[in-house]
Design a protein around this motif. Structure first.
Motif, PDB file in Angstrom:
ATOM      1  N   SER A  19       3.791  16.049  13.494  1.00  0.00           N
ATOM      2  CA  SER A  19       4.920  15.316  12.921  1.00  0.00           C
ATOM      3  C   SER A  19       4.502  13.963  12.350  1.00  0.00           C
ATOM      4  N   GLU A  20       3.307  13.496  12.724  1.00  0.00           N
ATOM      5  CA  GLU A  20       2.831  12.189  12.275  1.00  0.00           C
ATOM      6  C   GLU A  20       1.929  12.269  11.049  1.00  0.00           C
ATOM      7  N   VAL A  21       1.463  13.473  10.723  1.00  0.00           N
ATOM      8  CA  VAL A  21       0.454  13.628   9.674  1.00  0.00           C
ATOM      9  C   VAL A  21       0.959  13.161   8.313  1.00  0.00           C
ATOM     10  N   SER A  22       2.147  13.591   7.928  1.00  0.00           N
ATOM     11  CA  SER A  22       2.671  13.253   6.595  1.00  0.00           C
ATOM     12  C   SER A  22       2.807  11.746   6.411  1.00  0.00           C
ATOM     13  N   GLU A  23       3.337  11.074   7.419  1.00  0.00           N
ATOM     14  CA  GLU A  23       3.509   9.623   7.324  1.00  0.00           C
ATOM     15  C   GLU A  23       2.157   8.915   7.258  1.00  0.00           C
ATOM     16  N   ALA A  24       1.200   9.382   8.066  1.00  0.00           N
ATOM     17  CA  ALA A  24      -0.131   8.772   8.068  1.00  0.00           C
ATOM     18  C   ALA A  24      -0.806   8.938   6.710  1.00  0.00           C
ATOM     19  N   LEU A  25      -0.642  10.103   6.097  1.00  0.00           N
ATOM     20  CA  LEU A  25      -1.239  10.346   4.784  1.00  0.00           C
ATOM     21  C   LEU A  25      -0.575   9.502   3.702  1.00  0.00           C
ATOM     22  N   ALA A  26       0.729   9.316   3.814  1.00  0.00           N
ATOM     23  CA  ALA A  26       1.441   8.489   2.833  1.00  0.00           C
ATOM     24  C   ALA A  26       0.936   7.051   2.884  1.00  0.00           C
ATOM     25  N   VAL A  27       0.729   6.541   4.089  1.00  0.00           N
ATOM     26  CA  VAL A  27       0.188   5.186   4.249  1.00  0.00           C
ATOM     27  C   VAL A  27      -1.229   5.118   3.682  1.00  0.00           C
ATOM     28  N   ALA A  28      -2.031   6.151   3.972  1.00  0.00           N
ATOM     29  CA  ALA A  28      -3.410   6.184   3.485  1.00  0.00           C
ATOM     30  C   ALA A  28      -3.455   6.231   1.959  1.00  0.00           C
ATOM     31  N   ASP A  29      -2.546   6.995   1.351  1.00  0.00           N
ATOM     32  CA  ASP A  29      -2.503   7.080  -0.115  1.00  0.00           C
ATOM     33  C   ASP A  29      -2.179   5.722  -0.739  1.00  0.00           C
ATOM     34  N   LYS A  30      -1.245   5.008  -0.134  1.00  0.00           N
ATOM     35  CA  LYS A  30      -0.885   3.680  -0.645  1.00  0.00           C
ATOM     36  C   LYS A  30      -2.065   2.724  -0.531  1.00  0.00           C
ATOM     37  N   ARG A  31      -2.758   2.788   0.596  1.00  0.00           N
ATOM     38  CA  ARG A  31      -3.929   1.925   0.784  1.00  0.00           C
ATOM     39  C   ARG A  31      -5.032   2.278  -0.207  1.00  0.00           C
ATOM     40  N   ASN A  32      -5.205   3.567  -0.430  1.00  0.00           N
ATOM     41  CA  ASN A  32      -6.219   4.021  -1.378  1.00  0.00           C
ATOM     42  C   ASN A  32      -5.949   3.457  -2.771  1.00  0.00           C
ATOM     43  N   GLU A  33      -4.687   3.493  -3.185  1.00  0.00           N
ATOM     44  CA  GLU A  33      -4.335   3.000  -4.517  1.00  0.00           C
ATOM     45  C   GLU A  33      -4.550   1.489  -4.620  1.00  0.00           C
ATOM     46  N   ILE A  34      -4.224   0.777  -3.552  1.00  0.00           N
ATOM     47  CA  ILE A  34      -4.427  -0.675  -3.541  1.00  0.00           C
ATOM     48  C   ILE A  34      -5.903  -1.009  -3.725  1.00  0.00           C
ATOM     49  N   VAL A  35      -6.746  -0.370  -2.925  1.00  0.00           N
ATOM     50  CA  VAL A  35      -8.184  -0.653  -2.973  1.00  0.00           C
ATOM     51  C   VAL A  35      -8.784  -0.218  -4.308  1.00  0.00           C
ATOM     52  N   ALA A  36      -8.380   0.944  -4.799  1.00  0.00           N
ATOM     53  CA  ALA A  36      -8.947   1.472  -6.042  1.00  0.00           C
ATOM     54  C   ALA A  36      -8.682   0.558  -7.232  1.00  0.00           C
ATOM     55  N   LEU A  37      -7.536  -0.104  -7.248  1.00  0.00           N
ATOM     56  CA  LEU A  37      -7.154  -0.917  -8.405  1.00  0.00           C
ATOM     57  C   LEU A  37      -7.446  -2.408  -8.227  1.00  0.00           C
ATOM     58  N   GLU A  38      -8.151  -2.758  -7.168  1.00  0.00           N
ATOM     59  CA  GLU A  38      -8.504  -4.163  -6.943  1.00  0.00           C
ATOM     60  C   GLU A  38      -9.661  -4.597  -7.840  1.00  0.00           C
ATOM     61  N   ASP A  39      -9.782  -5.902  -8.009  1.00  0.00           N
ATOM     62  CA  ASP A  39     -10.946  -6.482  -8.676  1.00  0.00           C
ATOM     63  C   ASP A  39     -12.162  -6.231  -7.784  1.00  0.00           C
ATOM     64  N   PRO A  40     -13.157  -5.495  -8.269  1.00  0.00           N
ATOM     65  CA  PRO A  40     -14.296  -5.133  -7.418  1.00  0.00           C
ATOM     66  C   PRO A  40     -15.158  -6.310  -6.978  1.00  0.00           C
ATOM     67  N   THR A  41     -15.020  -7.442  -7.649  1.00  0.00           N
ATOM     68  CA  THR A  41     -15.848  -8.600  -7.302  1.00  0.00           C
ATOM     69  C   THR A  41     -15.201  -9.486  -6.238  1.00  0.00           C
ATOM     70  N   LYS A  42     -13.979  -9.134  -5.833  1.00  0.00           N
ATOM     71  CA  LYS A  42     -13.265  -9.949  -4.853  1.00  0.00           C
ATOM     72  C   LYS A  42     -13.042  -9.164  -3.560  1.00  0.00           C
ATOM     73  N   LYS A  43     -12.841  -9.906  -2.484  1.00  0.00           N
ATOM     74  CA  LYS A  43     -12.630  -9.269  -1.187  1.00  0.00           C
ATOM     75  C   LYS A  43     -11.336  -8.458  -1.207  1.00  0.00           C
ATOM     76  N   SER A  44     -11.375  -7.299  -0.602  1.00  0.00           N
ATOM     77  CA  SER A  44     -10.221  -6.406  -0.590  1.00  0.00           C
ATOM     78  C   SER A  44      -9.087  -6.951   0.270  1.00  0.00           C
ATOM     79  N   GLN A  45      -7.874  -6.619  -0.133  1.00  0.00           N
ATOM     80  CA  GLN A  45      -6.708  -6.971   0.674  1.00  0.00           C
ATOM     81  C   GLN A  45      -6.768  -6.300   2.045  1.00  0.00           C
TER      82      GLN A  45
END
Length: 223
Positions: free
Chosen positions: A91-117
């Motif tokens: 029952s927790e898998v879907s929510e955990a994946l949704a959070v992971a997807d959001k984090r993935n998008e944040i990191v992927a679109l960050e400025d690579p020369t700066k520290k990640s959020q």
């Protein structure tokens, strides 16, 4: 020209991401979800789905063989760590994946020369991996790998994407990629024993493939 990002390919906005969501609750559910998606034309084929792990294994332009040993070791370590960790409730898998997807998008679109959020979360995971490596006695190569990954998080200019930024010329990496390609070609042409196993489209057994690739006493010993 927009500023560079950490990973075009890894992002859903620019890369291979799609609205298709797999089911990771168990292996059977995963395969069933893929089959339904193909049948409903959500994806054309199973090969079209690019999950995060598959994207991690994309070609590395800084490696002569397309992927660094450290990358493979890190993925192997992560897989081992998560296998040995307590499983999520279904029952927790879907929510955990949704959070992971959001984090993935944040990191992927960050400025690579700066520290990640999400650098603090990354450091926390690395600290857990340090303890895990010590517990299972993985060896010094894995301890060094963990230190390297921690160094990348703290000093982002050492990440692969930030290193590529240094080679951008006229908003392009074309010159860099041609230079790397020529270097790899030169190295391949100097090989004393080039691999020619697939030129006749032959289907090789594992032993035949091993014999063609690894000649001499330096071949891998799987005993």
């Amino acid at each position: 020209m927009p500023p560079p990002v950490r990973s075009l390919r890894q992002s859903k906005k620019y890369g291979f991401g799609s609205n298709f969501t797999p089911d990771y609750t168990d292996v059977e559910s995963y395969f069933a979800r893929i089959k339904r998606a193909v049948a409903k034309k959500e994806i054309y084929t199973a090969a079209q789905f690019h999950g995060p792990v598959r994207l991690m294994l994309d070609l590395d332009p800084t490696s002569y063989v397309g992927i660094r040993t450290g990358t493979l070791r890190f993925i192997r370590l992560l897989a081992s760590y998560f296998i040995m960790s307590p499983a999520l409730n279904k029952s927790e898998v879907s929510e955990a994946l949704a959070v992971a997807d959001k984090r993935n998008e944040i990191v992927a679109l960050e400025d690579p020369t700066k520290k990640s959020q999400l650098s603090e979360a990354a450091i926390a995971l690395i600290e857990h991996l340090k303890v895990y490596v010590d517990l299972i006695q993985s060896g010094p190569e894995y301890q060094e790998l963990i230190e390297d990954m921690q160094y990348r998080v703290k000093i982002p200019m050492n990440t692969p994407s930030a290193r590529l930024v240094r080679h951008i010329k006229d908003d392009s990496l074309t010159n860099y990629t041609f230079k790397r390609a020529k270097a790899y070609q030169k190295s391949a042409l100097l090989a004393l024993h080039p691999f020619r196993g697939f030129e006749d489209n032959a289907s090789l057994t594992a032993d035949e493939l091993k014999a063609k690739i690894f000649r001499g006493s330096w071949g891998p010993d799987n005993r």
